[in-house]
Design an enzyme around this catalytic site. Structure first.
Site, short mmCIF file in Angstrom:
data_model
loop_
_atom_site.label_atom_id
_atom_site.label_comp_id
_atom_site.label_asym_id
_atom_site.label_seq_id
_atom_site.Cartn_x
_atom_site.Cartn_y
_atom_site.Cartn_z
CD GLU A 307 -2.70 1.11 2.60
OE1 GLU A 307 -3.17 0.00 2.93
OE2 GLU A 307 -2.92 2.15 3.23
CG ASP A 357 -12.57 2.82 12.12
OD1 ASP A 357 -11.80 3.10 11.20
OD2 ASP A 357 -12.23 2.79 13.32
#
Ligand code: UDP
Length: 382
Positions: A307, A357
């Protein structure tokens, strides 16, 4: 009244599911991507049979009983408990910083009380009374040496901003501990959906009153909407208003995928990389999320994904809002503009410009449904 939901991530999917099953209302959900699920989408890699989170690791965790009960209606979860490690100067440490990290870093054993007293003396050296930004907040929690080793470089790679210019709340996502608890999250409920995130979205949106149109952007259909159409919009707020007041800042991500011919490549699901001379922030190895799937778990192949963080530019996928004062003020102008329109509701991580989240997005969608959407249809949300 016709309703269109723009974006089939968690926030939009919850609203659609509630409108169809509780209000018995028709709703059309559109998404520009070829799949539902937003950035939570997962799919099975054809070569290895391993389920991969296509937009980076997603671990479901929550302290909300309401959210946990709700999401369990669409999937059972395994008992995966997230643990993260971080590579720093060629050595691997436990992340979040806990007693084991502190001992390895300083090279000696400490009891929790000794570690606490030792960190207090490290923290006191910087004399920060009112931490006003991410750097000061982190130093006031763990002292400068641990901050410089594990936080400064990673944060700089992730945000491309000096941590002195970032809001303190970003670092309060991470726990810091003087015991050996190595869990990344402190929530009582946690796991990975047993048959994948994409199945959750399939089940949520599988209702005769819900029409899902993929590969469909809002721009391509907005001129066809009637004046009384309720638009529930979870995309980029500045794009919705053609960037009239300017562009909001986002962080985007780039992923490099590889299949490795070993059964276990890094020994864990996520390895962070703290040093700035390594260009990626973390490497994901997805088979570790499903140890219960015996065949792909023990097979001699594994999928890894590197990533990289980068500045968002128009056309990129947006992942993280940059919630500094300047951007929050700009967002407030777009929100006021949206609120002035009677048939427009903004929501979701992008539409609300919030670093949520998954559970926070679901909780907010349930609340919005109860407080703003059900009353419009003259019905109770229960
Ligand atoms: N962070 C860090 N070092 C790490 C992990 C996280 O400095 O090894 C900081 C970084 O600023 C990051 C923030 O903590 O943006 C929140 O991390 P989290 O893992 O919650 O980020 P996410 O998984 O949402 O990308």
């Amino acid at each position: 009244m016709q309703t269109i939901i723009v974006g089939a991530g968690f926030w939009g999917a919850v609203i659609a599911e509630r409108m169809a099953s509780v209000l018995n209302e028709d709703v059309t959900v559109i998404d520009a991507r070829p799949h539902a699920g937003g950035n939570c989408y997962s799919s099975v890699d054809a070569e290895t049979g391993i389920e991969c989170h296509r937009y980076g690791s997603h671990i479901f965790h929550t302290s909300s009983e309401e959210v946990w009960t709700y999401i369990n209606r669409f999937s059972a979860f395994n008992n995966y408990q997230h643990k993260v490690f971080t590579m720093c100067q060629g050595r691997v440490y436990t992340m979040p910083i806990n007693l084991s990290t502190i001992e390895s870093f300083y090279g000696r054993h400490m009891t929790p009380a000794e570690a606490e007293a030792f960190l207090q003396s490290e923290i006191a050296r910087d004399r920060i009374e009112n931490p006003a930004n991410l750097e000061e907040k982190a130093i006031s929690l763990i002292g400068r040496p641990l901050y410089e080793a594990f936080i400064r470089g990673y944060t700089h790679k992730q945000w491309e901003h000096d941590p002195k210019l970032l809001p303190a709340h970003i670092i309060t996502r991470l726990p810091f501990r003087t015991n050996y608890n190595a869990n990344y999250f402190a929530d009582p409920w946690q796991g990975i959906p047993l048959d994948g995130y994409f199945k959750i979205f399939e089940r949520m949106l599988d209702h005769p009153r819900i029409t899902l149109r993929l590969n469909t952007s809002f721009e391509s259909i907005k001129d066809q909407l009637g004046e009384d159409t309720l638009v529930i919009y979870t995309g980029l707020p500045d794009k919705l208003f053609e960037y009239e007041y300017g562009e909001l800042e986002w962080r985007s991500l780039r992923f490099e995928w590889e299949v490795q011919e070993v059964s276990d490549w890094q020994g864990t699901s996520v390895m962070n990389y703290a040093d700035t001379d390594v260009p990626w922030t973390r490497i994901h190895e997805f088979k570790h999320y499903h140890p219960e799937r015996k065949v792909p778990f023990s097979s001699k192949k594994t999928v890894i994904c590197c990533e990289y963080s980068r500045t968002w530019q128009r056309g990129d996928e947006a992942y993280y809002p940059v919630n500094d004062e300047k951007n929050n003020a700009l967002y407030a102008r777009y929100l006021a503009r949206a609120e002035a329109q009677p048939n427009l509701i903004l929501g979701g991580r992008l539409g609300a410009y919030r670093y949520w989240d998954m559970d926070k997005a679901i909780a907010d969608a349930l609340k919005t449904f109860r407080e703003k959407i059900a009353p419009r249809f003259g019905k109770s949300a229960l």
